[in-house]
Scaffold this active site. Structure first.
Site, PDB file in Angstrom:
ATOM      1  N   ASP A   1       1.183  -1.064   0.173  1.00  0.00           N
ATOM      2  CA  ASP A   1      -0.108   0.755  -0.352  1.00  0.00           C
ATOM      3  C   ASP A   1       1.281   1.586   0.068  1.00  0.00           C
ATOM      4  O   ASP A   1       2.065   0.793   0.351  1.00  0.00           O
ATOM      5  CB  ASP A   1      -0.577   0.161   1.065  1.00  0.00           C
ATOM      6  CG  ASP A   1      -2.317   1.012   1.173  1.00  0.00           C
ATOM      7  OD1 ASP A   1      -2.383   1.354   0.190  1.00  0.00           O
ATOM      8  OD2 ASP A   1      -3.214   0.866   1.868  1.00  0.00           O
TER       9      ASP A   1
ATOM     10  N   ASP B   1      -9.292   3.958  -2.214  1.00  0.00           N
ATOM     11  CA  ASP B   1      -9.810   4.107  -0.882  1.00  0.00           C
ATOM     12  C   ASP B   1     -11.393   4.732  -1.129  1.00  0.00           C
ATOM     13  O   ASP B   1     -11.846   5.892  -1.188  1.00  0.00           O
ATOM     14  CB  ASP B   1      -9.498   5.267   0.206  1.00  0.00           C
ATOM     15  CG  ASP B   1      -7.908   4.455   0.628  1.00  0.00           C
ATOM     16  OD1 ASP B   1      -7.527   3.553   0.647  1.00  0.00           O
ATOM     17  OD2 ASP B   1      -7.084   5.309   0.729  1.00  0.00           O
TER      18      ASP B   1
END
Length: 937
Positions: free
Chosen positions: A538, A613
Site C-alpha cells: 500500500d 479508498d
C-alpha cells in the site's frame, strides 16, 4: 528532546488530517489542476495549427530495422531525432528525442518485456514534400510530411491515425539557465554544457537572425511553488507534447486510473485527464483527477477497427481529448445525416508529459483481441495467480490481535461461509515497522499462520515501502548502510512523514535495492512468516503525508535521475521486488500473490490491483465496474474494489448488493476503515447473512471458470472482465455500456447497483440466446431485457453455445475443493451446438509452466455428442476429480444416453424438465482428465 516533540507534533497533525479526511470527500485543493502545473499550462497554451517543426528529408537514413530523420524547430533551430520502427504484430513505434541534448533524457526501462522485434521498412516514394513508407501489407502505408512535420498511417484511402496533424508537437529542449554557464544535475554534480551543442545553438540563432522565443523564461520553468512546497528544477523546462487524430472514432477508453465512466469524456473547457500516482483519500467520482495508478494506454474503437496508443513515459502526464461530435445529441447526429452533412466523426488526443522523451507505440489492431495481444507482446500478460487468490478475501483496518483473527476465522465456519485469505493491515506490526509483528498482539505469528494452514487457509500482511527511521530497526539500518534510500536534492537521505512518523523511502528503481528487498521475504529474514503468508503493498505512489500533493518532492534523486522522471514507476518497482521476494523464498516453486495500490504499464506481471479508498456509497459501487473494465483493457485483469466501501458505513442493502457485485469481479475482497463498525458477513441479521453466504458460495462454484479465464489472460493478454464491445465490436449499442460486463465471452453480469431497485434492464448482445444461470430461462439476444429483482437477485446469463465448468460443492476454502467433482453446464445455441474448456493444474506452483503439469481439455457438443478431447497432449498431470453432473440447457429429451470411455460403453441415467428444456445427467462418473464421449440418442 525539542526535535522529538516537534516531530511528534507534526505526526499528530498528519493523523488529525487523515482522520478528518475519513469523514468527508477529498480536498481537491491538495492536488494540482493543469493551470497550477506549470508545464501543463505552458503546453496547453500552444494553439493548434501553427506547428514550428519541419522534417529535414535530406537527413533520412533507413536501415533494416528503423528509419531516422531529423526534425527542426524553425523558431529556435533546435533539432530533434525522429526514429520510426515497424514492429512485428502490426505495430509502429515512434521515438522523438533531442538530437544533441545537454545530457541524456530519461527513457523508461524495465516496462517492456523485451526489445520489440522489428520488421523491415521500405521507402515507396519520396519527394521534397515527404516520404511514403510501406508497413508490410500492400495497402498499409506511413506517410511522413515535411512542412510542417506530420505522420499519417493509411490503409488504402483511409487515414487510420495521424500524428501532429493539429501541430501540437512541442519539445522543450534542455538548456542552460540564462544567469549561469553551468548546470547542476540531479545527482549533485556540476555539468557544463557540451561546447559543440552550445556553439551550434548560438550559431544557428545568429544565422537566422531570430531570438529564441522558447528560451524566454516563463513562470515555473526553473522553480515552481504549490502551497508551501517549492520544486527546484535544475534541468529547467523539459516537457513534451504530441497530438494524435483518430478519424472515424467517437469512442476512446483506457488511461486508468480515474473514477469515471468507461468511455472517456472530452476535456474541452475543463482539466485534462491526469496520470500521476497519488494517495487520494475518498476520491470524488466523474472527474479526471489523478488517482493511485497510471497506465498511459488509450484504446479507440468503432465498428470497423480497434486501435491503441501506448505513451511510454513515467513522468507526470496529462491527456486532453476533444471530439467534433462531442455535445451532439442523437437527434443532432440524425439531423446531420438527413441534411447530408459529410463531417466525419473524429477524436483528437493530446499527450503532455513533464520530462523524458516521446516514445509511443501505435497498435493497429484491427480487432480488440489483436490490440490486447499487441500490448501484451510489449509489456507482458497478467500473472497467473494462485487459485486461492481468486476466492474470497476478508480484510479490515485492522484485526486487533491473534484472538481476533482466530474468532473471525471461526465465524466463517460457524456461519458456513467460505473464505481463503484473512488480511492484516498496518496495526499488526511493531510500531509500523514492516516485516515485524506487534510483540503483544501478534506474539506468536507462526502459531496463528499454522492454525490457518490447518484449515487450508492463508493470510496477507501489509508491507509498505516507507521505512521508519529508527536506529533500532534492522530494515532501516541495512537500507541506510547500503545507501539504498532515495536522496533529497542536497544529497542526504530523503525523509518524509507517513504512518511510522519520520520515514525513509527505499530507491526501488535501483536493481540492487530491489534484490535486497526481495531477500527480506526469506523465511529466515521475515521472522514469523510461513508459506501461507502473502503480501500487500500500500502507500506506494509513494505516499508522503507532508509532501507536495501528499507525495514525494519531484527534485528528490534516484541515482542519476530526478523523481519527476520516474514517479509513476515507483509502485511498479515495489510490487516487482515484492513478487520476486515471494518467488525466491520458495526456491522459485510457488506463485506469488501481491496486491498493489500504485501501478504502471506492466504491473499486470506482478499481481493484483484494487481501486483504493472508496466509500460506502451507491455511486462508488457503480463506479467499480468501469474502473475495473478500464484496467482490464490495459492488461490488468486482477482488479477489484473494497466490498462495502472503505470509508463510511454501508446500509445493509448496499452491503449485500456490493457482495453480489464483488463476487463477479476478479479480485473479491471486503475491506473497511479503522473507524467503521465491524462488518463481518454475519453481523447484519440471519437474512442478510444468508444472502451474503449464497453469493460467496456462487463465487466458489465458479472458481474453475475463473481459473481458466486467468490462464487465458496469462497466455494471451485478453481481459478477464471485459466490456460488451470487446466480444461484439460491430454492435454500436454496446460501445458506452459500463453497468454490465462479460466474464470471458460466456458469462454476462448485470449487477444491481441502484438503491431500492425492483428491476434492472440488461442489454443482451448478439444473435444467439442467453440463459439465466439461476433459473435456466432462455432469453433472445439483441434486446434490452427488463429483469425484476429481489434482494437475492444478481442477474447473470450464460451465452448459448458455451460450456462452463463449475464445482457445485463449495467448502470452507478453495484448497478444500481441490479434488471435488465438476458439473458442466452446456448451453445450446440455435444449431444445438456448444463448446468450452476445462483447465486444471495444482493451483499454486509454476509446474504448469516449468514441467507442463496441467490438464487442458476441449469440450464440444455437436450432432448430439458431447466430447472431451485433449488440448495439450504433451502435458502431464493427473486429477482425482470426476464429472458428477452434466446439465444441458435448451435441450430435447433423448431416448437414451450412453457414455464411452477407455473402459467401454455404458448407459447413463438422466432427468428431463420439459417446461425448462433442461436435461440433467447425474453421476456419469468419468475422470475430469480423461477422454470420453457422451451420446444423446
Amino acid at each position: 528532546m525539542a526535535a522529538f516533540s516537534e516531530r511528534m507534533g507534526l505526526l499528530f497533525l498528519a493523523c488529525v488530517s487523515l482522520c478528518l479526511s475519513s469523514t468527508q470527500a477529498v480536498d481537491r485543493g491538495n492536488f494540482k489542476t493543469c493551470d497550477q502545473s506549470a508545464f501543463c499550462k505552458r503546453q496547453r497554451a500552444v494553439k493548434p495549427g501553427q506547428s514550428s517543426y519541419r522534417a529535414l528529408l535530406e537527413t533520412l537514413e533507413l536501415s533494416n530495422s528503423r528509419l531516422t530523420l531529423q526534425l527542426i524547430n524553425d523558431n529556435n533551430k533546435v533539432r530533434l531525432l525522429l526514429e520510426l520502427y515497424r514492429l512485428q504484430g502490426n505495430m509502429t513505434r515512434v521515438k522523438i528525442n533531442e538530437l544533441k541534448p545537454l545530457k541524456p533524457r530519461y527513457e523508461v526501462p524495465d516496462v517492456l518485456i523485451t526489445d520489440p522485434p522489428t520488421e523491415p521498412l521500405s521507402v515507396l516514394s519520396q519527394d521534397e514534400n515527404g516520404v511514403v513508407l510501406s508497413l508490410g501489407v500492400e495497402t498499409r502505408r506511413l506517410i511522413v510530411s515535411a512542412r510542417p512535420f506530420r505522420l499519417d498511417i493509411m490503409e488504402g484511402p483511409q487515414v487510420l491515425l495521424s500524428l501532429n496533424s493539429r501541430g501540437l508537437l512541442a519539445f522543450e529542449h534542455l538548456r542552460l539557465r540564462k544567469d549561469t554557464n553551468s548546470q547542476t544535475d540531479p545527482a549533485g554534480a556540476e555539468r557544463t554544457e557540451d561546447s559543440d551543442t552550445a556553439d551550434q545553438h548560438v550559431e544557428e540563432k545568429a544565422a537566422d537572425g531570430e531570438s529564441d522565443k522558447e528560451d524566454e523564461e516563463q513562470p515555473g520553468e526553473w522553480e515552481e511553488t504549490f502551497k508551501s512546497h517549492t520544486d527546484n528544477k535544475p534541468n529547467g523546462p523539459s516537457s513534451i507534447s504530441l497530438d494524435f487524430s483518430l478519424p472515424g472514432v467517437e469512442h476512446v477508453y483506457g488511461i486508468p486510473e480515474h473514477a469515471d465512466n468507461l468511455k472517456l469524456k472530452t476535456t474541452d473547457g475543463g482539466d485534462p485527464y491526469r496520470l500521476y500516482n497519488l494517495d487520494v483519500f475518498q476520491y470524488e467520482l466523474f472527474n479526471p483527477m489523478a488517482l493511485y495508478g497510471a497506465v498511459p494506454v488509450l484504446l479507440s474503437h468503432n465498428a470497423q477497427r480497434t486501435m491503441g496508443i501506448f505513451w511510454l513515459n513515467a513522468a507526470e502526464t496529462w491527456v486532453d481529448i476533444s471530439s467534433n461530435t462531442a455535445g451532439k445529441t442523437v437527434f443532432g447526429k440524425m439531423l446531420d445525416y438527413v441534411q447530408g452533412a459529410s463531417e466525419t466523426p473524429q477524436t483528437d488526443v493530446r499527450w503532455i508529459s513533464e520530462s523524458g522523451i516521446i516514445d509511443v507505440f501505435i497498435m493497429l489492431g484491427p480487432k480488440p483481441t489483436d490490440v490486447f495481444s499487441q500490448y501484451a507482446s510489449l509489456t507482458g500478460t497478467q500473472s497467473f495467480p494462485p487459485l486461492a487468490a481468486l476466492a474470497y478475501h476478508q480484510c479490515r483496518w485492522n484485526y486487533n490481535d491473534q484472538d481476533d483473527v482466530r474468532g473471525v476465522d471461526q465465524g466463517f465456519d460457524d456461519h458456513d461461509i467460505p473464505y481463503d485469505f484473512i488480511w492484516l493491515d498496518i496495526e499488526h506490526t511493531d510500531g509500523k515497522r514492516y516485516f515485524t509483528w506487534d510483540p503483544n498482539k501478534f506474539s506468536q505469528p507462526r502459531e496463528m499462520l499454522q492454525n490457518l494452514m490447518d484449515k487450508r487457509r492463508k493470510m496477507v500482511a501489509i508491507v509498505d515501502p516507507h521505512i521508519k527511521v529508527d536506529s533500532g530497526y534492522k530494515i532501516h539500518n541495512e537500507i541506510r548502510s547500503k545507501n539504498f534510500y532515495i536522496k533529497n536534492k542536497d544529497g542526504g537521505d530523503y525523509e518524509g512523514w507517513c504512518w511510522p512518523g519520520s520515514a525513509g523511502y527505499p530507491d526501488f528503481t535501483n536493481p540492487e535495492m530491489r534484490a535486497w528487498w526481495a531477500s527480506m521475504f526469506a523465511y529466515d529474514q521475515y521472522e514469523g512468516s510461513m508459506e501461507n503468508l502473502y503480501t500487500w503493498n500500500d502507500m506506494n505512489e509513494p505516499s508522503v503525508f507532508n509532501g507536495p500533493e501528499v507525495t514525494m518532492h519531484k527534485d528528490a534523486v534516484h541515482g542519476n535521475w530526478e523523481h519527476r522522471d520516474v514517479h509513476n514507476l515507483y509502485g511498479f518497482y515495489v510490487q516487482m521486488a515484492t513478487a520476486e521476494g515471494l518467488i525466491q523464498r520458495s526456491g522459485g516453486v510457488e506463485r506469488p500473490f501481491v496486491l498493489t495500490r500504485a501501478f504502471f504499464a506492466g504491473s499486470q506481471r506482478y499481481g493484483a490491483v484494487w481501486t483504493g479508498d472508496n466509500a460506502a456509497e451507491w455511486d462508488h459501487l457503480k463506479i467499480s465496474i468501469p474502473m475495473c473494465l478500464s484496467l482490464g483493457l490495459v492488461g490488468i485483469s486482477l482488479c477489484g474494489a473494497d466490498v462495502g466501501g472503505f470509508f463510511k458505513t454501508p446500509s445493509q442493502e448496499l452491503l449485500v448488493r456490493w457482495y453480489q457485485t464483488g463476487a463477479y469481479q476478479p479480485f473479491f475482497r471486503a475491506h473497511a476503515h479503522l473507524d467503521t463498525p465491524r462488518r463481518e458477513p454475519w453481523l447484519f441479521g440471519p437474512e442478510n447473512t444468508a444472502l451474503i453466504r449464497e453469493v460467496v458460495r456462487q463465487r466458489y462454484t465458479l472458481l474453475p471458470y475463473w481459473y481458466q479465464l486467468f490462464y487465458h489472460a496469462y497466455r494471451t493478454g485478453h481481459p478477464v472482465m471485459r466490456p460488451l464491445w470487446v466480444e461484439y465490436p460491430e454492435d454500436v449499442a454496446t460501445f458506452a455500456i459500463d453497468d454490465e460486463f462479460l466474464l470471458g465471452k460466456d458469462l454476462l453480469v448485470h449487477p444491481v447497483t441502484e438503491e431500492g431497485a425492483r428491476g434492472v434492464t440488461a442489454y443482451l448482445p448478439g444473435s444467439e440466446a442467453w440463459y439465466d444461470v439461476h433459473t435456466f430461462q432462455k432469453h433472445n439476444g439483441g434486446q434490452n431485457l427488463y429483469i425484476p429483482v429481489t434482494m437475492s437477485s444478481i442477474p447473470v446469463f450464460q451465452r448459448a453455445g458455451s460450456i462452463i465448468p463449475r464445482k457445485d460443492r463449495p467448502r470452507r476454502s478453495s484448497s478444500c475443493m481441490e479434488s471435488d467433482p465438476y458439473t458442466f453446464y452446456v448451453a445450446l445455441n440455435s444449431q444445438k451446438t456448444a463448446e468450452g474448456e476445462l483447465y486444471i493444474d495444482d493451483g499454486h506452483t509454476f509446474n504448469y509452466e516449468k514441467e507442463r503439469q496441467f490438464i487442458h481439455r476441449r469440450l464440444t457438443f455437436a450432432n448430439n455428442v458431447l466430447t472431451s478431447s485433449n488440448l495439450a497432449p504433451d502435458a502431464q498431470f493427473s486429477t482425482t476429480s470426476w464429472i458428477e453432473k452434466v446439465v444441458f440447457l435448451g435441450a430435447h429429451k433423448p431416448g437414451a444416453v450412453t457414455l464411452k470411455t477407455a473402459d467401454g460403453e455404458s448407459a447413463l441415467e438422466f432427468e428431463f424438465n420439459a417446461a425448462m428444456s433442461v436435461l440433467t445427467l447425474r453421476k456419469p462418473g468419468m475422470n475430469a482428465g480423461a477422454d470420453w464421449v457422451v451420446q444423446l440418442r
